[in-house]
Design a protein around this motif. Sequence first.
Motif, PDB file in Angstrom:
ATOM      1  N   GLY A   9      37.926  30.122  17.062  1.00  0.00           N
ATOM      2  CA  GLY A   9      38.633  31.212  16.325  1.00  0.00           C
ATOM      3  C   GLY A   9      38.104  31.501  14.757  1.00  0.00           C
ATOM      4  N   GLY A  10      38.338  32.491  14.286  1.00  0.00           N
ATOM      5  CA  GLY A  10      38.264  32.954  12.999  1.00  0.00           C
ATOM      6  C   GLY A  10      38.522  34.328  12.497  1.00  0.00           C
ATOM      7  N   GLY A  16      33.081  43.401  15.893  1.00  0.00           N
ATOM      8  CA  GLY A  16      32.460  42.042  16.104  1.00  0.00           C
ATOM      9  C   GLY A  16      33.026  41.303  17.205  1.00  0.00           C
ATOM     10  N   SER A  17      32.380  40.014  17.360  1.00  0.00           N
ATOM     11  CA  SER A  17      32.581  39.248  18.545  1.00  0.00           C
ATOM     12  C   SER A  17      32.887  37.810  17.952  1.00  0.00           C
ATOM     13  N   LEU A  18      33.505  37.143  18.769  1.00  0.00           N
ATOM     14  CA  LEU A  18      33.926  35.732  18.866  1.00  0.00           C
ATOM     15  C   LEU A  18      33.997  35.067  20.376  1.00  0.00           C
ATOM     16  N   MET A  83      34.627  37.339  23.510  1.00  0.00           N
ATOM     17  CA  MET A  83      35.469  38.592  23.170  1.00  0.00           C
ATOM     18  C   MET A  83      34.400  39.503  22.180  1.00  0.00           C
ATOM     19  N   ASN A  84      34.242  40.618  22.751  1.00  0.00           N
ATOM     20  CA  ASN A  84      33.250  41.751  22.299  1.00  0.00           C
ATOM     21  C   ASN A  84      34.006  42.822  21.789  1.00  0.00           C
ATOM     22  N   SER A  85      33.354  43.697  20.906  1.00  0.00           N
ATOM     23  CA  SER A  85      34.322  44.897  20.485  1.00  0.00           C
ATOM     24  C   SER A  85      35.679  44.564  19.787  1.00  0.00           C
ATOM     25  N   LEU A  86      35.657  43.705  19.263  1.00  0.00           N
ATOM     26  CA  LEU A  86      37.101  43.373  18.758  1.00  0.00           C
ATOM     27  C   LEU A  86      37.822  44.306  17.858  1.00  0.00           C
ATOM     28  N   VAL A 121      41.339  39.828  13.097  1.00  0.00           N
ATOM     29  CA  VAL A 121      40.324  40.904  13.179  1.00  0.00           C
ATOM     30  C   VAL A 121      40.437  41.973  11.895  1.00  0.00           C
ATOM     31  N   SER A 122      39.496  41.983  11.005  1.00  0.00           N
ATOM     32  CA  SER A 122      40.035  43.169  10.046  1.00  0.00           C
ATOM     33  C   SER A 122      39.359  44.559  10.083  1.00  0.00           C
TER      34      SER A 122
END
Length: 123
Positions: A9-10, A16-18, A83-86, A121-122
């Motif tokens: 996480g972060g 973005g993606s994680l 996780m893409n296109s967050l 997600v900002s």
Amino acid sequence: QVQLVESGGGLVQAGGSLRLSCVASGLTFSRYAMGWFRQAPGKEREFVAGISRSGSSTSYADSVKGRFTISRDNAKNTVYLQMNSLKPEDTAVYYCNADSLGTVVAGSPGDYWGRGTQVTVSS
């Protein structure tokens, strides 16, 4: 003693993606279907994705379909969530779940939970 430990996480910008990981110990991993759930502040915990014991069957919440991918590596006792296109609405604590009955693939959590990893997600 069963342990599920999430990581990955972060803080990420929208779009973005994680990749989240969950490492399991204390159980025979290949005998458990696995799932990811999330809980945003002030909201109930909700199903995100599930995967069968062999990995041949997966399911997703409508809100993440086409953007998130669940996978597993039984040799490493690990389940992943790419996780893409967050989006900002994906902000939550993400929890790993292990389910001996297999119902997690239908969205119903099973036996064991991890402690969670925060995803922010900002916009």
